[in-house]
Design an enzyme around this catalytic site. Structure first.
Site, mmCIF file in Angstrom:
data_model
loop_
_atom_site.group_PDB
_atom_site.id
_atom_site.type_symbol
_atom_site.label_atom_id
_atom_site.label_comp_id
_atom_site.label_asym_id
_atom_site.label_seq_id
_atom_site.Cartn_x
_atom_site.Cartn_y
_atom_site.Cartn_z
ATOM 1 C CG ASP A 205 -2.085 1.004 1.053
ATOM 2 O OD1 ASP A 205 -2.541 1.222 -0.082
ATOM 3 O OD2 ASP A 205 -2.510 1.581 2.070
ATOM 4 C CB SER A 229 -6.341 2.776 -0.186
ATOM 5 O OG SER A 229 -4.967 3.084 -0.152
ATOM 6 C CD GLN A 279 -4.228 1.543 -3.337
ATOM 7 O OE1 GLN A 279 -3.860 2.705 -3.406
ATOM 8 N NE2 GLN A 279 -3.802 0.711 -2.393
#
Length: 288
Positions: A205, A229, A279
């Protein structure tokens, strides 16, 4: 956090019962819970309900609410399926009764089969020739924007080395790509595959939305753009070790409707494809 042991202390959850676990948070420089932390903690919870030696091969998650750093997170695991070859778990994360995150994870028994992979970039700069975030802070800290300097000053159990160091004071659009080497700090011996996958999930991430912001760098930056996110998927292909640098090679095919999409591949130094990541994140221009 300054070492892999500090990270493991964060990611390994307290067990309440066979399907409930409790986790706590540490900041990575944001006022919200870091998405990679929740991802990895949820994977830890799911793995703790697998008793048939199956190996995590994919996960898909949605971030629903911003997590609060000062509140514990309760992870609840549901057994969706234990089939002949695959086991699926669903994990929900809650704070004060509010669901902030959901994740599905699939585990597969070990099987032999066909094998191929894409190649790592052949002209990539090696980590020994690059500056780390720590090096950048020490050499250029007085010239960095305050928010970026504060971010770099946070102690982390991972060292990052981008292959291109961008001058934040130069407002020029950049290609929608980003390549970052990373390495854990501390003793990485004797980590089992499940633990390594949880750590890799945590790291996945970091950096990924940079490639989506790059094409707009002449007008957009972290100070005038709200980012978060929204969802995160990951596929785990091969075993690996953390005793050397790994490369996270990322690209952004699209940004639209205040969202940016990015995907990436994680390679070992010798070119083995370890995992792939995708993502979509919020990229909302702020009117100031």
């Amino acid at each position: 956090m300054t070492s892999v042991q500090d990270l493991l202390d964060l990611l390994i959850l307290e067990k309440v019962d066979d399907s409930q676990f409790i986790g706590y948070s540490k900041t990575v420089g944001s006022k919200r819970v870091f998405g990679g932390q929740v991802l990895a903690q949820a994977i830890n919870a799911a793995c703790r309900t697998i008793t048939n030696q199956r190996i995590l091969h994919s996960m898909h998650a949605y971030f629903l609410e911003a997590g609060k750093l000062d509140l514990p997170i309760q992870f609840n695991v549901s057994c969706v399926r234990d089939g002949g070859s695959f086991s699926v778990r669903r994990v929900t994360a809650q704070q004060n009764g509010t669901t902030i995150f959901i994740l599905s994870a699939s585990f597969h028994k070990k099987e032999a089969g066909y094998n191929h992979q894409i190649a790592m970039k052949s002209d990539i700069k090696q980590p020994e020739d690059l500056l780390s975030w720590t090096d950048i802070l020490h050499q250029y800290g007085d010239f960095l924007p305050k928010s970026l300097k504060v971010f770099f000053e946070i102690d982390r159990p991972i060292e990052f080395k981008p292959t291109v160091v961008v001058n934040p004071l130069e407002r020029v659009d950049l290609p929608p790509f980003s390549d970052v080497w990373f390495k854990l700090k501390g003793n990485v011996n004797n980590l089992d595959l499940a633990t390594k996958q949880q750590i890799l999930t945590y790291i996945s991430d970091y950096n990924i939305l940079v490639s989506a912001l790059n094409p707009h760098a002449s007008i957009a930056h972290w100070g005038n753009t709200q980012t978060a996110s929204l969802d995160h998927s990951m596929w785990y292909f091969r075993d690996f070790d953390f005793d050397d640098w790994l490369l996270f090679s990322m690209e952004s095919p699209n940004a639209s409707n205040a969202r940016g999409f990015a995907r990436g591949n994680i390679f070992s130094r010798d070119g083995k494809l370890v995992a792939s990541v995708a993502q979509e994140g919020l990229m909302r221009p702020l009117n100031k």
